[in-house]
Scaffold this motif. Sequence first.
Motif, short mmCIF file in Angstrom:
data_model
loop_
_atom_site.label_atom_id
_atom_site.label_comp_id
_atom_site.label_asym_id
_atom_site.label_seq_id
_atom_site.Cartn_x
_atom_site.Cartn_y
_atom_site.Cartn_z
N VAL A 157 4.11 -5.11 2.32
CA VAL A 157 5.18 -4.09 1.98
C VAL A 157 4.27 -2.73 1.85
O VAL A 157 3.24 -2.62 1.52
CB VAL A 157 5.61 -4.25 0.21
N LEU A 158 5.29 -1.67 2.44
CA LEU A 158 4.98 -0.12 2.56
C LEU A 158 5.29 0.70 1.51
O LEU A 158 6.67 0.57 1.32
CB LEU A 158 4.81 0.26 4.08
N GLU A 159 4.78 1.51 1.01
CA GLU A 159 5.56 2.61 0.05
C GLU A 159 5.13 3.94 0.40
O GLU A 159 4.00 4.16 0.54
CB GLU A 159 5.11 2.36 -1.43
N VAL A 160 6.10 4.94 0.74
CA VAL A 160 5.89 6.34 1.23
C VAL A 160 5.74 7.23 -0.25
O VAL A 160 6.75 6.90 -1.18
CB VAL A 160 6.95 6.78 1.90
N ILE A 217 1.09 -0.99 0.00
CA ILE A 217 0.16 -0.10 -0.06
C ILE A 217 0.75 1.25 0.01
O ILE A 217 1.89 1.43 0.42
CB ILE A 217 -0.86 -0.11 1.29
N GLN A 218 0.37 2.13 -0.86
CA GLN A 218 1.24 3.52 -0.83
C GLN A 218 0.44 4.52 0.16
O GLN A 218 -0.58 4.71 -0.08
CB GLN A 218 1.07 4.16 -2.36
N ALA A 271 -1.46 -0.34 8.63
CA ALA A 271 -1.43 -1.26 7.23
C ALA A 271 -0.86 -2.47 7.64
O ALA A 271 -1.32 -3.41 7.01
CB ALA A 271 -0.20 -0.53 6.27
N LEU A 272 0.20 -2.67 8.56
CA LEU A 272 0.47 -4.19 9.02
C LEU A 272 -0.42 -4.85 9.46
O LEU A 272 -0.78 -5.84 9.57
CB LEU A 272 1.69 -3.99 9.90
#
Length: 355
Positions: free
Chosen positions: A172-175, A98-99, A165-166
Amino acid sequence: MSQLFTPITLRDVTVRNRVWVAPMCQYSAVDGVPNDWHLVHLGSLARGGAGLVIAEASAVVPEGRISPEDTGLWNDEQQAAWARIVEFVHGQGATAGIQLAHAGRKASTVGLTGGRGAVADADGGWRPVGPSAEPFPGLREDPEPLDLAGIQRVVTAFGDAAERALAAGFDVLEVHAAHGYLLHEFLSPLSNHRDDEYGGSFDNRVRLVLEVVREVRSRVPAGVPVLVRLSATDWVEGGWSADETVRLSALLREEGVDLIDTSSGGNVPADIPLEPGYQVPFARRIRAEAGIPSGAVGLITEPKHAEEILTEGSADVVLLARELLRDPHWPLRAARELGETGDALWPAQYRRAAR
């Protein structure tokens, strides 16, 4: 095995291939809550064989939405709705990302209805924030410059959203620090006119991005990959540049970022030389000069082109956007064109069409 269909491991997460779904806003949420549209949209991309499916730019606070119809991740209802979608994506063998985003001065913008432009308060809009009072042309004319307390609230909100998000199951995390949204606005001299510790010099302009990444990294386990999407250039003289992007990418590597998702533009109107792979040279520079994995995105539509980008060492993954809207099963077609044998990517329900 082709490079495109070779798994890639970032920290504790192994993604089945290097065809990744770039975040694409759907402007279809109510109060930031994803719904059946998002389930079917993202689920179809996972079913179609993509390795990592990155959900759209999701606001870390209500005023950080691009439009009133954007998704968010600031409350329990949104978290629960995302969890349902993540479960389906995982069920198709894909990795879920997720962004996390804040729209800054480009917030309160019309989504799918009513053309383009700003949303007035009377129609459900709100006053956006930014590094300075200068608006984005054609959007809200009244951005409020963030004070130091406001900046800290933004940093904290990114960390809170990372934890949510977790909890929703994302891998996976996107900034989001690209396309003229808040973090990019701080990076660029064209939108950042501050005279405090967040404006002026390169070190000051990158401070907020580094603080956000540091906060996100501190809130998630060491095994969780963190990506950052950057606009490598504003495409305008005097704006954020490719050289600065390389410098920042090296700093982000030191902060524990695992890959730079390399895009460009969006902060100011610009004449961008669009052609297939036009942003690939930026990804190549980041990978070679900053020593961090990179993703290439932008008018990549043909499997052989995507494969060449990886085999020539220009990037570690390829992200597709509009091409996947046209053909959600692009990865399945690409595997066949590149000579991949077997039907492991195909859902069991569809395998009769794999032969």
